[in-house]
Structure formats: structure tokens, C-alpha cells
Design a protein around this motif. Structure first.
Motif, PDB file in Angstrom:
ATOM      1  N   SER A  48      -6.782  22.697  -5.735  1.00 51.69           N
ATOM      2  CA  SER A  48      -7.593  23.124  -4.597  1.00 51.69           C
ATOM      3  C   SER A  48      -7.808  21.953  -3.640  1.00 51.69           C
ATOM      4  O   SER A  48      -7.372  20.822  -3.880  1.00 51.69           O
ATOM      5  N   ILE A  49      -8.499  22.236  -2.528  1.00 51.42           N
ATOM      6  CA  ILE A  49      -8.742  21.189  -1.526  1.00 51.42           C
ATOM      7  C   ILE A  49      -9.636  20.103  -2.112  1.00 51.42           C
ATOM      8  O   ILE A  49      -9.420  18.895  -1.890  1.00 51.42           O
ATOM      9  N   LYS A  50     -10.609  20.508  -2.882  1.00 52.00           N
ATOM     10  CA  LYS A  50     -11.512  19.525  -3.500  1.00 52.00           C
ATOM     11  C   LYS A  50     -10.748  18.618  -4.461  1.00 52.00           C
ATOM     12  O   LYS A  50     -10.933  17.388  -4.455  1.00 52.00           O
ATOM     13  N   GLU A  51      -9.895  19.202  -5.288  1.00 51.86           N
ATOM     14  CA  GLU A  51      -9.117  18.402  -6.233  1.00 51.86           C
ATOM     15  C   GLU A  51      -8.149  17.469  -5.515  1.00 51.86           C
ATOM     16  O   GLU A  51      -7.935  16.329  -5.931  1.00 51.86           O
ATOM     17  N   LEU A  52      -7.575  17.967  -4.404  1.00 48.84           N
ATOM     18  CA  LEU A  52      -6.673  17.108  -3.625  1.00 48.84           C
ATOM     19  C   LEU A  52      -7.428  15.935  -3.005  1.00 48.84           C
ATOM     20  O   LEU A  52      -6.916  14.799  -2.958  1.00 48.84           O
ATOM     21  N   ASN A  53      -8.649  16.201  -2.512  1.00 48.46           N
ATOM     22  CA  ASN A  53      -9.459  15.103  -1.962  1.00 48.46           C
ATOM     23  C   ASN A  53      -9.800  14.072  -3.033  1.00 48.46           C
ATOM     24  O   ASN A  53      -9.747  12.856  -2.789  1.00 48.46           O
ATOM     25  N   GLN A  54     -10.162  14.552  -4.206  1.00 48.69           N
ATOM     26  CA  GLN A  54     -10.450  13.626  -5.302  1.00 48.69           C
ATOM     27  C   GLN A  54      -9.211  12.800  -5.681  1.00 48.69           C
ATOM     28  O   GLN A  54      -9.299  11.596  -5.925  1.00 48.69           O
ATOM     29  N   LEU A  55      -8.056  13.475  -5.684  1.00 46.45           N
ATOM     30  CA  LEU A  55      -6.812  12.765  -5.986  1.00 46.45           C
ATOM     31  C   LEU A  55      -6.501  11.714  -4.923  1.00 46.45           C
ATOM     32  O   LEU A  55      -6.070  10.591  -5.238  1.00 46.45           O
ATOM     33  N   GLU A  56      -6.762  12.066  -3.674  1.00 46.92           N
ATOM     34  CA  GLU A  56      -6.531  11.103  -2.589  1.00 46.92           C
ATOM     35  C   GLU A  56      -7.456   9.896  -2.709  1.00 46.92           C
ATOM     36  O   GLU A  56      -7.032   8.740  -2.536  1.00 46.92           O
ATOM     37  N   GLN A  57      -8.729  10.141  -3.003  1.00 40.62           N
ATOM     38  CA  GLN A  57      -9.660   9.029  -3.194  1.00 40.62           C
ATOM     39  C   GLN A  57      -9.240   8.143  -4.361  1.00 40.62           C
ATOM     40  O   GLN A  57      -9.319   6.913  -4.284  1.00 40.62           O
ATOM     41  N   GLN A  58      -8.774   8.772  -5.429  1.00 37.61           N
ATOM     42  CA  GLN A  58      -8.328   8.000  -6.589  1.00 37.61           C
ATOM     43  C   GLN A  58      -7.122   7.125  -6.232  1.00 37.61           C
ATOM     44  O   GLN A  58      -7.044   5.955  -6.640  1.00 37.61           O
ATOM     45  N   ILE A  59      -6.211   7.681  -5.424  1.00 37.93           N
ATOM     46  CA  ILE A  59      -5.033   6.898  -5.009  1.00 37.93           C
ATOM     47  C   ILE A  59      -5.448   5.748  -4.102  1.00 37.93           C
ATOM     48  O   ILE A  59      -4.934   4.620  -4.223  1.00 37.93           O
ATOM     49  N   GLU A  60      -6.402   5.988  -3.184  1.00 35.83           N
ATOM     50  CA  GLU A  60      -6.868   4.912  -2.306  1.00 35.83           C
ATOM     51  C   GLU A  60      -7.535   3.798  -3.095  1.00 35.83           C
ATOM     52  O   GLU A  60      -7.331   2.604  -2.824  1.00 35.83           O
ATOM     53  N   ILE A  61      -8.338   4.175  -4.087  1.00 35.03           N
ATOM     54  CA  ILE A  61      -8.980   3.151  -4.922  1.00 35.03           C
ATOM     55  C   ILE A  61      -7.928   2.352  -5.689  1.00 35.03           C
ATOM     56  O   ILE A  61      -8.017   1.112  -5.804  1.00 35.03           O
ATOM     57  N   SER A  62      -6.916   3.042  -6.192  1.00 34.10           N
ATOM     58  CA  SER A  62      -5.851   2.345  -6.916  1.00 34.10           C
ATOM     59  C   SER A  62      -5.099   1.389  -6.002  1.00 34.10           C
ATOM     60  O   SER A  62      -4.786   0.248  -6.389  1.00 34.10           O
ATOM     61  N   LEU A  63      -4.812   1.832  -4.759  1.00 32.53           N
ATOM     62  CA  LEU A  63      -4.127   0.958  -3.813  1.00 32.53           C
ATOM     63  C   LEU A  63      -4.974  -0.259  -3.461  1.00 32.53           C
ATOM     64  O   LEU A  63      -4.467  -1.383  -3.343  1.00 32.53           O
ATOM     65  N   LYS A  64      -6.266  -0.051  -3.290  1.00 33.33           N
ATOM     66  CA  LYS A  64      -7.160  -1.164  -2.981  1.00 33.33           C
ATOM     67  C   LYS A  64      -7.174  -2.188  -4.118  1.00 33.33           C
ATOM     68  O   LYS A  64      -7.078  -3.400  -3.883  1.00 33.33           O
ATOM     69  N   ASN A  65      -7.280  -1.690  -5.334  1.00 35.15           N
ATOM     70  CA  ASN A  65      -7.266  -2.600  -6.486  1.00 35.15           C
ATOM     71  C   ASN A  65      -5.929  -3.329  -6.606  1.00 35.15           C
ATOM     72  O   ASN A  65      -5.881  -4.526  -6.933  1.00 35.15           O
ATOM     73  N   THR A  66      -4.843  -2.611  -6.309  1.00 31.51           N
ATOM     74  CA  THR A  66      -3.521  -3.234  -6.390  1.00 31.51           C
ATOM     75  C   THR A  66      -3.372  -4.328  -5.344  1.00 31.51           C
ATOM     76  O   THR A  66      -2.852  -5.421  -5.628  1.00 31.51           O
ATOM     77  N   ARG A  67      -3.839  -4.077  -4.104  1.00 31.42           N
ATOM     78  CA  ARG A  67      -3.740  -5.090  -3.049  1.00 31.42           C
ATOM     79  C   ARG A  67      -4.582  -6.320  -3.374  1.00 31.42           C
ATOM     80  O   ARG A  67      -4.154  -7.460  -3.167  1.00 31.42           O
ATOM     81  N   SER A  68      -5.786  -6.088  -3.888  1.00 30.09           N
ATOM     82  CA  SER A  68      -6.637  -7.228  -4.230  1.00 30.09           C
ATOM     83  C   SER A  68      -6.019  -8.052  -5.355  1.00 30.09           C
ATOM     84  O   SER A  68      -6.037  -9.289  -5.326  1.00 30.09           O
ATOM     85  N   ARG A  69      -5.430  -7.370  -6.315  1.00 28.18           N
ATOM     86  CA  ARG A  69      -4.773  -8.093  -7.413  1.00 28.18           C
ATOM     87  C   ARG A  69      -3.562  -8.875  -6.907  1.00 28.18           C
ATOM     88  O   ARG A  69      -3.328 -10.018  -7.305  1.00 28.18           O
ATOM     89  N   ARG A  70      -2.794  -8.268  -5.992  1.00 22.74           N
ATOM     90  CA  ARG A  70      -1.631  -8.963  -5.444  1.00 22.74           C
ATOM     91  C   ARG A  70      -2.055 -10.193  -4.654  1.00 22.74           C
ATOM     92  O   ARG A  70      -1.441 -11.265  -4.761  1.00 22.74           O
ATOM     93  N   SER A  71      -3.114 -10.058  -3.840  1.00 21.60           N
ATOM     94  CA  SER A  71      -3.598 -11.202  -3.064  1.00 21.60           C
ATOM     95  C   SER A  71      -4.059 -12.327  -3.983  1.00 21.60           C
ATOM     96  O   SER A  71      -3.782 -13.508  -3.732  1.00 21.60           O
ATOM     97  N   LYS A  72      -4.737 -11.977  -5.050  1.00 26.26           N
ATOM     98  CA  LYS A  72      -5.212 -12.994  -5.990  1.00 26.26           C
ATOM     99  C   LYS A  72      -4.036 -13.724  -6.645  1.00 26.26           C
ATOM    100  O   LYS A  72      -4.038 -14.954  -6.789  1.00 26.26           O
ATOM    101  N   VAL A  73      -3.018 -12.952  -7.025  1.00 24.89           N
ATOM    102  CA  VAL A  73      -1.842 -13.578  -7.654  1.00 24.89           C
ATOM    103  C   VAL A  73      -1.131 -14.499  -6.676  1.00 24.89           C
ATOM    104  O   VAL A  73      -0.701 -15.608  -7.031  1.00 24.89           O
ATOM    105  N   MET A  74      -1.012 -14.066  -5.411  1.00 27.06           N
ATOM    106  CA  MET A  74      -0.354 -14.905  -4.405  1.00 27.06           C
ATOM    107  C   MET A  74      -1.136 -16.191  -4.153  1.00 27.06           C
ATOM    108  O   MET A  74      -0.555 -17.283  -4.052  1.00 27.06           O
ATOM    109  N   LEU A  75      -2.460 -16.097  -4.057  1.00 29.96           N
ATOM    110  CA  LEU A  75      -3.272 -17.298  -3.848  1.00 29.96           C
ATOM    111  C   LEU A  75      -3.170 -18.252  -5.027  1.00 29.96           C
ATOM    112  O   LEU A  75      -3.081 -19.477  -4.845  1.00 29.96           O
ATOM    113  N   ASP A  76      -3.182 -17.705  -6.217  1.00 29.35           N
ATOM    114  CA  ASP A  76      -3.039 -18.568  -7.397  1.00 29.35           C
ATOM    115  C   ASP A  76      -1.677 -19.259  -7.410  1.00 29.35           C
ATOM    116  O   ASP A  76      -1.567 -20.445  -7.747  1.00 29.35           O
TER     117      ASP A  76
END
Length: 244
Positions: free
Chosen positions: A120-148
Motif C-alpha cells: 500500500s501507499i503507507k508501506e511504500l512510504n515506510q520502505l522509502e524512509q527505510q531506504i533513505e535512512i540506509s543511504l544516509k548511514n552508508t554515506r556517513s560510513r563512507r565519509s568516515k572511512v575516507m577521512l581515516d
């Protein structure tokens, strides 16, 4: 007139309680004997009074054998019940883990963009939020690895520069140490290549050298007579020319 029904509760009167205990105990042991004879059963009865006195009854086999048989049966029954309970618990855990794995696989497929038709639309929105959170965590982890990684490379560069500087100083010092013996050796070779000074045996050269060492050389006019006398060994025609 018949007897009334006895109410089952503790008898407060000590005398009545003791009398009732004796009657009922005798009846219980009598019934145990009757059932063992009539039904060919092994029966054991143990009764402790309120004062701790023991009363027991057993069939022809001893009380110990009956108790051992009871213990064996109780242990076997407990093992069977334990195995049954463990099997039930394992089945429950298996079904629980299986359902959890199915849910995780379904979520993974949905995150990969599969099986989205029934959402449903609600489930799709939740899935989208979950993907955005995952992307944010992935970018922060990548930046940390690059700085190190950059920090590690900078520290390595600094260490290599210090080593290079130290090696350069060592090379310069070695070059200076090697150049000094070469200069001394060249000077010694040049001094050894010069010819040695010969001793002066000519009186004219000795006079010139002494005059040169004393200062300016004074020229004296030659005396003609001495020249002629010195030339006495010449032939006569040369003397005539000189005198004329």
C-alpha cells in the motif's frame, strides 16, 4: 437414624483427632491389603502421624523393591516428558526462526525493488524512509572511512619525509667525509710531482742568487784590460781586432 456426613476439615480436639487417625489408618492399611490380594497388585502404603511416627504396609515383596521400582518409573516418565517438552520447544523455535527468516527475505527483496505490487501507499512510504535512512548511514560510513584513509596516508607521508631528510643528511655527511681525504691526497700528489731543487755549484749562479736574495743587482762596467788579459788564449788576429 443414620450417620451424618463428616465434614472434611481438621479436627480441633486432640483426642477426637487421635481416635479418628487410628481408625482411618487401620482402614487404609486394610484396604491396601485387600486390593493386593484381590487384584494381585504390588501395594505399598506409608503413613506418618502428626507426632512423626511411621506406619507402613507392603505386599510380599519388600518395601525397598517397590520404592526402587517407583523411582525407576518416575525417572523414565520424567525423561520421556522432558524429551517430549524439548521436542515441542525445538519445533516452536524452528517455526519461529523460519517465519523470521521469511520476513527478512521478503524485506530484502522489497529493498531491492522486488515484490512491490501488493504494498500500500503507507508501506511504500515506510520502505522509502527505510531506504533513505540506509543511504544516509552508508554515506556517513563512507565519509568516515575516507577521512581515516586520508589521515593514515598523511601520517605515512610525514614519516617518509622525515626518513628522506635523515637519509639526505647522512649522504651529505658521507660525501664531505670522502672529499677531505681526496683533497689531501691530491695535494700530496702535486707536491710529490714537482722536481727536487738541485744544489748550485756554478760561482756565477751563486753570485746572482745571492745578489737576488740581497736586493737589486748592481751592474759594474767591465774593465777592458782585464778582458784583454782574460783573452790571452785567443789567436793574434782576434787580439788585434780587439785592441784596435
Amino acid at each position: 437414624m443414620g450417620r451424618g456426613r463428616v465434614q472434611l476439615k481438621r479436627i480441633e480436639n486432640n483426642v477426637n483427632r487421635q481416635v479418628t487417625f487410628s481408625k482411618r489408618r487401620s482402614g487404609l492399611l486394610k484396604k491396601a491389603h485387600e486390593i493386593s490380594v484381590l487384584c494381585d497388585a504390588e501395594v505399598a502404603a506409608i503413613v506418618f502421624s502428626s507426632k512423626g511416627k511411621i506406619y507402613e504396609y507392603s505386599t510380599d515383596s519388600s518395601m525397598e523393591k517397590i520404592l526402587e521400582r517407583y523411582e525407576d518409573y518416575s525417572h523414565a516418565e520424567g525423561a520421556v516428558s522432558t524429551n517430549t517438552q524439548s521436542e515441542v520447544s525445538w519445533d516452536y523455535e524452528y517455526s519461529k526462526l523460519k517465519s523470521k527468516a521469511e520476513v527478512l527475505q521478503k524485506n530484502q527483496r522489497q529493498l531491492m525493488g522486488e515484490q512491490l505490487d501488493n504494498l500500500s501507499i503507507k508501506e511504500l512510504n515506510q520502505l522509502e524512509q527505510q531506504i533513505e535512512i540506509s543511504l544516509k548511514n552508508t554515506r556517513s560510513r563512507r565519509s568516515k572511512v575516507m577521512l581515516d584513509t586520508i589521515s593514515e596516508f598523511q601520517s605515512k607521508e610525514k614519516s617518509l619525509k622525515e626518513q628522506n631528510k635523515f637519509l639526505k643528511e647522512m649522504i651529505d655527511k658521507k660525501a664531505m667525509d670522502l672529499s677531505q681525504p681526496v683533497e689531501n691526497q691530491s695535494q700530496q700528489s702535486m707536491s710529490s710531482s714537482l722536481p727536487p731543487l738541485l744544489p748550485v755549484s756554478d760561482p756565477l749562479l751563486e753570485g746572482n742568487i745571492s745578489n737576488y736574495q740581497g736586493g737589486a743587482v748592481e751592474e759594474e762596467a767591465p774593465e777592458p784590460q782585464e778582458r784583454i788579459s782574460n783573452c790571452s788564449t785567443l789567436p793574434p788576429w782576434m787580439i788585434r781586432d780587439l785592441n784596435g
